[in-house]
Design a protein around this motif. Structure first.
Motif, PDB file in Angstrom:
ATOM      1  N   ASP A 270       0.831  -1.206   0.000  1.00  0.00           N
ATOM      2  CA  ASP A 270       0.000   0.000   0.000  1.00  0.00           C
ATOM      3  C   ASP A 270       0.866   1.257   0.000  1.00  0.00           C
ATOM      4  OD1 ASP A 270      -2.254  -1.569   0.028  1.00  0.00           O
ATOM      5  OD2 ASP A 270      -2.625  -1.371   2.187  1.00  0.00           O
ATOM      6  N   VAL A 271       1.935   1.234   0.817  1.00  0.00           N
ATOM      7  CA  VAL A 271       2.845   2.375   0.871  1.00  0.00           C
ATOM      8  C   VAL A 271       3.542   2.558  -0.468  1.00  0.00           C
ATOM      9  CG1 VAL A 271       5.028   3.182   1.863  1.00  0.00           C
ATOM     10  CG2 VAL A 271       3.209   2.361   3.367  1.00  0.00           C
ATOM     11  N   LEU A 272       3.968   1.455  -1.074  1.00  0.00           N
ATOM     12  CA  LEU A 272       4.616   1.543  -2.382  1.00  0.00           C
ATOM     13  C   LEU A 272       3.690   2.231  -3.387  1.00  0.00           C
ATOM     14  CD1 LEU A 272       6.726  -1.104  -4.216  1.00  0.00           C
ATOM     15  CD2 LEU A 272       4.776  -0.094  -5.377  1.00  0.00           C
ATOM     16  N   ALA A 273       2.421   1.868  -3.359  1.00  0.00           N
ATOM     17  CA  ALA A 273       1.453   2.468  -4.281  1.00  0.00           C
ATOM     18  C   ALA A 273       1.304   3.963  -4.018  1.00  0.00           C
ATOM     19  CB  ALA A 273       0.110   1.759  -4.140  1.00  0.00           C
ATOM     20  N   GLN A 274       1.306   4.343  -2.734  1.00  0.00           N
ATOM     21  CA  GLN A 274       1.199   5.764  -2.389  1.00  0.00           C
ATOM     22  C   GLN A 274       2.393   6.549  -2.925  1.00  0.00           C
ATOM     23  OE1 GLN A 274       0.275   6.514   1.818  1.00  0.00           O
ATOM     24  NE2 GLN A 274      -0.520   4.424   1.956  1.00  0.00           N
ATOM     25  N   ILE A 275       3.582   5.963  -2.758  1.00  0.00           N
ATOM     26  CA  ILE A 275       4.804   6.644  -3.214  1.00  0.00           C
ATOM     27  C   ILE A 275       4.788   6.782  -4.732  1.00  0.00           C
ATOM     28  CG2 ILE A 275       7.321   6.439  -3.374  1.00  0.00           C
ATOM     29  CD1 ILE A 275       7.187   4.975  -0.633  1.00  0.00           C
ATOM     30  N   GLU A 276       4.409   5.721  -5.417  1.00  0.00           N
ATOM     31  CA  GLU A 276       4.350   5.783  -6.875  1.00  0.00           C
ATOM     32  C   GLU A 276       3.305   6.791  -7.346  1.00  0.00           C
ATOM     33  OE1 GLU A 276       5.809   1.446  -8.496  1.00  0.00           O
ATOM     34  OE2 GLU A 276       3.702   1.633  -7.870  1.00  0.00           O
ATOM     35  N   ASN A 277       2.320   7.035  -6.478  1.00  0.00           N
ATOM     36  CA  ASN A 277       1.270   8.007  -6.808  1.00  0.00           C
ATOM     37  C   ASN A 277       1.692   9.440  -6.488  1.00  0.00           C
ATOM     38  OD1 ASN A 277      -1.442   8.457  -7.793  1.00  0.00           O
ATOM     39  ND2 ASN A 277      -2.018   8.936  -5.666  1.00  0.00           N
ATOM     40  N   GLY A 278       2.907   9.573  -5.895  1.00  0.00           N
ATOM     41  CA  GLY A 278       3.414  10.902  -5.571  1.00  0.00           C
ATOM     42  C   GLY A 278       3.024  11.397  -4.205  1.00  0.00           C
ATOM     43  N   ASP A 279       2.408  10.543  -3.384  1.00  0.00           N
ATOM     44  CA  ASP A 279       1.997  10.949  -2.042  1.00  0.00           C
ATOM     45  C   ASP A 279       3.201  10.983  -1.096  1.00  0.00           C
ATOM     46  OD1 ASP A 279      -0.563  10.982  -3.006  1.00  0.00           O
ATOM     47  OD2 ASP A 279      -1.076   8.986  -2.236  1.00  0.00           O
ATOM     48  N   THR A 280       3.102  11.817  -0.068  1.00  0.00           N
ATOM     49  CA  THR A 280       4.128  11.875   0.973  1.00  0.00           C
ATOM     50  C   THR A 280       3.832  10.822   2.032  1.00  0.00           C
ATOM     51  OG1 THR A 280       4.484  14.243   0.637  1.00  0.00           O
ATOM     52  CG2 THR A 280       5.233  13.301   2.728  1.00  0.00           C
ATOM     53  N   VAL A 315       9.338  -3.824  -2.892  1.00  0.00           N
ATOM     54  CA  VAL A 315       9.129  -4.326  -1.534  1.00  0.00           C
ATOM     55  C   VAL A 315      10.025  -5.537  -1.317  1.00  0.00           C
ATOM     56  CG1 VAL A 315       7.498  -5.420   0.056  1.00  0.00           C
ATOM     57  CG2 VAL A 315       6.766  -3.492  -1.359  1.00  0.00           C
ATOM     58  N   PHE A 316      10.685  -5.588  -0.158  1.00  0.00           N
ATOM     59  CA  PHE A 316      11.572  -6.697   0.175  1.00  0.00           C
ATOM     60  C   PHE A 316      11.220  -7.244   1.550  1.00  0.00           C
ATOM     61  CE2 PHE A 316      13.892  -3.980  -2.711  1.00  0.00           C
ATOM     62  CZ  PHE A 316      14.445  -4.882  -3.617  1.00  0.00           C
ATOM     63  N   THR A 317      11.371  -8.556   1.705  1.00  0.00           N
ATOM     64  CA  THR A 317      11.172  -9.209   2.996  1.00  0.00           C
ATOM     65  C   THR A 317      12.460  -9.905   3.395  1.00  0.00           C
ATOM     66  OG1 THR A 317       8.830  -9.598   2.560  1.00  0.00           O
ATOM     67  CG2 THR A 317       9.848 -10.907   4.308  1.00  0.00           C
ATOM     68  N   ASP A 318      12.953  -9.587   4.580  1.00  0.00           N
ATOM     69  CA  ASP A 318      14.188 -10.195   5.051  1.00  0.00           C
ATOM     70  C   ASP A 318      13.921 -11.626   5.499  1.00  0.00           C
ATOM     71  OD1 ASP A 318      16.205 -10.802   7.435  1.00  0.00           O
ATOM     72  OD2 ASP A 318      17.146  -9.326   6.134  1.00  0.00           O
ATOM     73  N   TYR A 325      10.471  -4.228   3.925  1.00  0.00           N
ATOM     74  CA  TYR A 325      10.962  -2.913   3.546  1.00  0.00           C
ATOM     75  C   TYR A 325      10.356  -2.473   2.217  1.00  0.00           C
ATOM     76  CZ  TYR A 325      14.724  -4.093   6.837  1.00  0.00           C
ATOM     77  OH  TYR A 325      15.438  -4.465   7.941  1.00  0.00           O
ATOM     78  N   VAL A 326      10.114  -1.172   2.133  1.00  0.00           N
ATOM     79  CA  VAL A 326       9.890  -0.534   0.843  1.00  0.00           C
ATOM     80  C   VAL A 326      11.163   0.255   0.560  1.00  0.00           C
ATOM     81  CG1 VAL A 326       8.513   1.083  -0.511  1.00  0.00           C
ATOM     82  CG2 VAL A 326       7.414  -0.350   1.234  1.00  0.00           C
ATOM     83  N   VAL A 327      11.821  -0.051  -0.564  1.00  0.00           N
ATOM     84  CA  VAL A 327      13.116   0.551  -0.869  1.00  0.00           C
ATOM     85  C   VAL A 327      13.052   1.190  -2.249  1.00  0.00           C
ATOM     86  CG1 VAL A 327      15.587   0.133  -1.191  1.00  0.00           C
ATOM     87  CG2 VAL A 327      14.317  -1.172   0.527  1.00  0.00           C
ATOM     88  N   GLN A 328      13.537   2.432  -2.314  1.00  0.00           N
ATOM     89  CA  GLN A 328      13.577   3.149  -3.593  1.00  0.00           C
ATOM     90  C   GLN A 328      15.006   3.583  -3.880  1.00  0.00           C
ATOM     91  OE1 GLN A 328      11.645   7.108  -4.002  1.00  0.00           O
ATOM     92  NE2 GLN A 328      10.675   6.274  -5.857  1.00  0.00           N
ATOM     93  N   PHE A 329      15.484   3.249  -5.058  1.00  0.00           N
ATOM     94  CA  PHE A 329      16.843   3.593  -5.470  1.00  0.00           C
ATOM     95  C   PHE A 329      16.925   5.061  -5.883  1.00  0.00           C
ATOM     96  CE2 PHE A 329      20.048   4.044  -8.837  1.00  0.00           C
ATOM     97  CZ  PHE A 329      21.180   3.510  -8.213  1.00  0.00           C
ATOM     98  N   VAL A 330      18.006   5.726  -5.442  1.00  0.00           N
ATOM     99  CA  VAL A 330      18.252   7.105  -5.843  1.00  0.00           C
ATOM    100  C   VAL A 330      19.468   7.159  -6.776  1.00  0.00           C
ATOM    101  CG1 VAL A 330      18.782   9.451  -5.092  1.00  0.00           C
ATOM    102  CG2 VAL A 330      17.230   8.010  -3.729  1.00  0.00           C
ATOM    103  N   LYS A 331      20.638   6.713  -6.275  1.00  0.00           N
ATOM    104  CA  LYS A 331      21.819   6.698  -7.138  1.00  0.00           C
ATOM    105  C   LYS A 331      22.897   5.825  -6.528  1.00  0.00           C
ATOM    106  CE  LYS A 331      24.176  10.781  -5.223  1.00  0.00           C
ATOM    107  NZ  LYS A 331      24.786  12.090  -5.516  1.00  0.00           N
ATOM    108  N   LYS A 332      23.817   5.385  -7.388  1.00  0.00           N
ATOM    109  CA  LYS A 332      25.007   4.650  -6.961  1.00  0.00           C
ATOM    110  C   LYS A 332      26.232   5.430  -7.413  1.00  0.00           C
ATOM    111  CE  LYS A 332      26.384   0.780  -9.001  1.00  0.00           C
ATOM    112  NZ  LYS A 332      26.530  -0.651  -9.374  1.00  0.00           N
TER     113      LYS A 332
END
Length: 426
Positions: A270-280, A315-318, A325-332
């Motif tokens: 659900d959080v992933l969907a919110q982020i992809e939708n541009g929500d804070t 989304v990742f599960t340890d 976790y919900v993880v979003q890549f920025v840069k390497k």
């Protein structure tokens, strides 16, 4: 003796994780043998006094000062000289492990030869072997090679500064200078009779630095090493939010745990969907400059994959902790300052290997008959298992108390050797 019975209690996940990482770092630092040999001998900021016997026998003292205690290669060491290296090594070991000594099962107020290090060695045996193999042999290898190759170094200025630091340390400890020397370098040590040993340490250090400079790798060799070990040096910026596994009651069923995990995974989607939708999303925070070992282990390979593009999210599960976790890549990116770190590490490895060949040729003759470890049969791989030694027990205990499996560091044995920089005497 029961190993590690006096164990420190860590109250939070953070404390436990920090304790585990700190312990591994301490071990890695101590294992940089030749790179640290001079630092071990010349570091006198903190002293843990080893109980020194009262010397009342004049003849015994003269033998200790002038007789041959042990022969290593062509070098005949008096008990005074051997003690100098032994006490320095033991004090450094104790100071290095610090609060983790309780994990090791070592009581510094009890004779080391009355405490077992493992099934075959006492702590005295262990420290004797460490003194010979990790202190004396490398020092003499450096000194012998320096003499053979015409290397000279004036250690007078270094020695004067060192003596001043010893005096300051003694003053800070509230002990006399003579007591300080005896506590740190052995019962026969005085400022004058260990001067040559201290200067030898500085000569060895200077020659080691010269060898490292002479054996610097080429730019191409540094690049090749980096390409083969990129995950040890690359860093990433990423955003994440965690849905951690709660503390379950002891009677919690597998079904209840599975339902909880399913609920948290649904929350994450659900959080992933919110982020992809541009929500804070509160708690979705940026982490900058993270190494492979420090990111959530379940997301590490994904984050450091060259195929990643800014904005990728998943989304990742340890597997170990069931944290989600919900993880979003920025840069390497790669910090080019690491080129110098890699260069120094490669040069140090080359030099250490060369010096080890020299040290391995030294025969050890136990003239006095006090180095009992020399008569203990070597332990084979089959005879050795995790937890057999005091250090293994300490690490096992720390890991049991605090391993979380949350980061790649928790599931990876270690980073590439190049992460360690030379730690020479200052």
């Amino acid at each position: 003796m029961t190993q590690g019975t006096n164990q420190q209690e860590y109250k939070t996940k953070y404390d436990r994780k920090m304790a585990e990482r700190a312990m591994e770092k301490k071990k890695e630092e101590r294992q940089l043998k030749i790179m640290k040999i001079v630092g071990v001998i010349l570091c006198a900021a903190v002293v843990v006094a080893i109980a020194a016997p009262i010397i009342s026998n004049v003849v015994k003292k003269q033998q200790a000062l002038n007789g041959t205690y042990v022969k290593i290669g062509d070098h005949e060491l008096s008990e005074l000289e051997y003690d100098y290296y032994y006490y320095s090594a033991v004090n450094n070991y104790i100071n290095t492990y610090g609060s983790f000594i309780s994990y090791l099962g070592l009581d510094t107020s009890v004779d080391f030869d009355k405490q077992q290090y493992d099934e075959t060695k006492t702590w005295k045996d262990y420290f004797d072997q460490m003194t010979v193999d990790e202190q004396i042999k490398p020092i003499f290898a450096l000194l012998d090679e320096a003499q053979k190759n015409g290397f000279t170094y004036d250690a007078a200025e270094d020695y004067d500064a060192y003596v001043a630091s010893i005096q300051e340390a003694a003053d800070n400890a509230g002990v006399s200078l003579s007591d300080y020397y005896r506590n740190y370098f052995g019962p026969y040590a005085t400022a004058s009779n260990v001067e040559a040993f201290i200067k030898n340490g500085y000569i060895a250090s200077a020659y080691y630095e010269q060898l490292v400079a002479d054996n610097a790798p080429t730019t191409e060799e540094v690049k090749t090493y980096y390409d083969e070990n990129r995950n040890a040096y690359d860093q990433v910026d990423y955003k994440s939010i965690a849905f951690e596994t709660p503390e379950f009651e002891e009677d919690a069923t597998d079904e209840e745990k599975a339902k909880d995990l399913e609920d948290r995974q649904k929350q994450a989607e659900d959080v992933l969907a919110q982020i992809e939708n541009g929500d804070t999303v509160d708690g979705f925070e940026l982490t900058e400059g993270a190494k492979y070992s420090a990111v959530p282990s379940s997301a590490a390979a994904w984050l450091f994959d060259d195929a990643r593009a800014e904005g990728d999210i998943q989304v990742f599960t340890d597997d170990s902790t069931s944290n989600v976790y919900v993880v979003q890549f920025v840069k390497k990116f790669y910090d080019e300052a690491n080129d110098e770190t890699i260069s120094s590490s490669l040069a140090s490895q080359t030099v250490s290997a060369q010096l080890q060949e020299v040290a391995d040729r030294y025969e050890v003759v136990d003239v006095k008959g006090d180095l009992k470890y020399l008569t203990i049969p070597e332990t084979t791989t089959e005879d050795t298992s995790a937890g057999d030694t005091a250090e293994d027990a300490a690490e096992d205990t720390a890991a049991t108390d605090g391993a979380t499996g949350d980061t790649a560091e928790d599931t990876t044995a270690d980073e590439a050797a190049g992460d360690a920089t030379e730690d020479s005497a200052e």
